[in-house]
Motif scaffolding. Structure first.
Motif, mmCIF file in Angstrom:
data_model
loop_
_atom_site.group_PDB
_atom_site.id
_atom_site.type_symbol
_atom_site.label_atom_id
_atom_site.label_comp_id
_atom_site.label_asym_id
_atom_site.label_seq_id
_atom_site.Cartn_x
_atom_site.Cartn_y
_atom_site.Cartn_z
ATOM 1 N N TYR A 48 0.842 -1.210 0.000
ATOM 2 C CA TYR A 48 0.000 0.000 0.000
ATOM 3 C C TYR A 48 0.872 1.253 0.000
ATOM 4 O O TYR A 48 0.675 2.175 -0.808
ATOM 5 N N ASP A 49 1.849 1.298 0.879
ATOM 6 C CA ASP A 49 2.718 2.470 0.975
ATOM 7 C C ASP A 49 3.503 2.691 -0.311
ATOM 8 O O ASP A 49 3.623 3.818 -0.810
ATOM 9 N N GLN A 50 4.064 1.621 -0.860
ATOM 10 C CA GLN A 50 4.911 1.764 -2.050
ATOM 11 C C GLN A 50 4.079 2.128 -3.285
ATOM 12 O O GLN A 50 4.500 2.956 -4.094
ATOM 13 N N LEU A 51 2.897 1.521 -3.417
ATOM 14 C CA LEU A 51 2.045 1.856 -4.564
ATOM 15 C C LEU A 51 1.546 3.300 -4.481
ATOM 16 O O LEU A 51 1.311 3.941 -5.509
ATOM 17 N N ALA A 52 1.383 3.805 -3.264
ATOM 18 C CA ALA A 52 0.964 5.199 -3.117
ATOM 19 C C ALA A 52 1.975 6.142 -3.758
ATOM 20 O O ALA A 52 1.599 7.176 -4.325
ATOM 21 N N VAL A 53 3.255 5.780 -3.698
ATOM 22 C CA VAL A 53 4.308 6.646 -4.253
ATOM 23 C C VAL A 53 4.299 6.608 -5.779
ATOM 24 O O VAL A 53 4.537 7.626 -6.434
ATOM 25 N N ILE A 54 4.018 5.437 -6.363
ATOM 26 C CA ILE A 54 4.032 5.367 -7.835
ATOM 27 C C ILE A 54 2.658 5.675 -8.444
ATOM 28 O O ILE A 54 2.543 5.788 -9.663
ATOM 29 N N ALA A 55 1.641 5.865 -7.597
ATOM 30 C CA ALA A 55 0.297 6.170 -8.113
ATOM 31 C C ALA A 55 0.272 7.439 -8.977
ATOM 32 O O ALA A 55 -0.339 7.439 -10.049
ATOM 33 N N PRO A 56 0.915 8.547 -8.569
ATOM 34 C CA PRO A 56 0.912 9.729 -9.450
ATOM 35 C C PRO A 56 1.607 9.474 -10.787
ATOM 36 O O PRO A 56 1.207 10.050 -11.803
ATOM 37 N N LEU A 57 2.624 8.609 -10.795
ATOM 38 C CA LEU A 57 3.348 8.320 -12.033
ATOM 39 C C LEU A 57 2.430 7.616 -13.023
ATOM 40 O O LEU A 57 2.446 7.898 -14.228
ATOM 41 N N PHE A 58 1.611 6.696 -12.525
ATOM 42 C CA PHE A 58 0.692 5.983 -13.404
ATOM 43 C C PHE A 58 -0.495 6.864 -13.809
ATOM 44 O O PHE A 58 -1.102 6.633 -14.855
#
Length: 435
Positions: free
Chosen positions: A13-23
């Motif tokens: 959850y934490d790591q995907l939150a960081v790449i969410a804006p990139l996607f």
């Protein structure tokens, strides 16, 4: 995505939150809204503002709308534990009664903070008969906080606990815009699934301060953000590193730089999975095709959906350079999107050479009828010998058109050493199933 343990789910959850804006920037596909061409490329910022129901008083202490990025990282693992205040650097109001109750019930502090932060808002809808059901009360608040990623506990009812069909701790990845074609949507879903497994295996560390994450989410909606914007990201991705340097990078650099590009590193993981026999050669090749597609899009060689649609409008003979999309332009956009979906046109500026229009047309034809009708018509065609060539074309196309995410096939057939036996058996099975 579902995970067997709560700790795994919280970390991803934490790591995907960081790449969410990139996607969000990668999948940008909303350059117009309400009949007007806009200066943003995604839906995110507009929806966030449109559902901001905070009162003037609440705006003083609730720092963001209910449709927004996450507010807190929640994992108990080393990278966050050793730098909690550094990464969670945005003030978040908590519902103290909820927080105290969760702590009393032995919920860990970080997760208790996250859950209690959801309860500072009023629910949008309240069902009288469900208020006293604690899980429904929680879901009422949980499901009306629309964040970039969402942490979800296993369902209480209709869940086969510890069985093969059990539903574990889940993480929703919520930022991507819907894409024009199946191929684009499949590439996004596949790469998120692969990245989640890769992050979990390698325990990659993507943490950046929450204030910078919010800035990334804002920048991701800007026009041509994928190729023009820079995003805050870590230099060192190791789990136990003490180097917390954050710099601004392009999305291409974040994904594909030679030393620690996320998708560059992911390729090694895919090769490893293939060498262990965990994925097929066809699946490996398809994943690499998706990665190559994303690489070309990040480099600007292939357009985002937003850039493609914006360019279509700007070059339309009836566009008057006033942002207004009249009925004729609107009709032509809709027809263009429908024709792309049907495989009637395959614009290279959007899809490169990755989509075969012939296969797209076959898939579109199959969508027009339900499975039973399809099997019946195909079995009849084969058995009656009316159009054996067309049968072979359809059979070959669908036989190799597997769902690479689950490795399941769309049709009923078995491999056979004899081609003739196989064809006959396949026809019989089609006939029996359709009957």
């Amino acid at each position: 995505m579902s995970f067997p343990t709560i700790d795994d789910a919280k970390y991803v959850y934490d790591q995907l939150a960081v790449i969410a804006p990139l996607f969000l920037a990668l999948t940008a596909c909303t350059p117009y809204l309400n009949g007007l061409l806009t200066e943003t490329d995604t839906r995110w910022r507009v929806i966030s503002n449109s559902v901001d129901c905070r009162t003037e008083e609440e705006s003083g202490y609730i720092c963001k709308p209910r449709y927004s990025g996450i507010s807190l990282y929640i994992s108990n693992e080393l990278p966050l534990r050793s730098n909690y205040e550094f990464y969670n650097d945005v003030d978040v109001i908590l519902n103290k009664n909820i927080y105290d109750k969760l702590i009393k019930e032995n919920v860990d502090d970080y997760l208790a903070r996250h859950i209690s932060s959801l309860f500072v808002r009023d629910p949008i809808v309240v069902f009288e008969e469900k208020v006293l059901l604690s899980h429904q009360h929680f879901e009422n608040f949980q499901s009306t906080n629309w964040n970039s990623v969402r942490f979800k506990p296993p369902p209480i009812f209709d869940n086969h606990l510890n069985g093969p069909n059990s539903i574990g701790w889940r993480v929703e990845f919520r930022t991507p815009d819907i894409q024009i074609t199946d191929f684009e949507n499949a590439s996004v879903v596949t790469l998120i699934m692969i990245l989640s497994k890769f992050i979990l295996k390698e325990r990659l560390n993507f943490y950046i301060p929450m204030s910078l994450l919010e800035e990334n989410l804002y920048r991701a909606s800007n026009r041509d953000a994928l190729i023009k914007e820079k995003f805050y990201f870590r230099n060192d991705l190791k789990y136990d590193t003490k180097n917390n340097e954050i710099i601004e990078k392009s999305i291409y650099d974040i994904f594909f730089n030679e030393s620690n590009g996320i998708l560059k590193l992911c390729c090694k993981y895919i090769e490893e999975q293939y060498s262990y026999g965990l994925i097929t050669l066809a699946a490996k090749n398809k994943i690499y095709e998706y990665i190559e597609f994303v690489k070309l899009r990040c480099s600007g060689e292939i357009s985002t959906g937003a850039a493609f649609l914006r360019n279509f409008i700007l070059n339309h003979p009836q566009y008057e350079k006033n942002s207004y999309i009249n009925k004729q332009i609107n009709y032509d956009i809709t027809k263009q999107i429908a024709d792309i979906g049907k495989g009637l046109i395959v614009p290279q500026q959007l899809l490169g050479v990755f989509v075969d229009p012939y296969k797209e047309r076959i898939k579109n034809n199959i969508r027009q009828i339900n499975e039973s009708q399809y099997l019946k018509s195909l079995a009849y065609t084969f058995i009656s010998g009316e159009d054996y060539t067309q049968y072979l074309l359809l059979n070959e196309t669908i036989k190799h058109d597997q769902d690479y995410h689950t490795c399941t096939k769309h049709t009923y057939y078995e491999e056979s050493s004899s081609t003739e036996d196989y064809d006959l058996e396949f026809g019989k099975k089609l006939y029996l199933v359709s009957a």
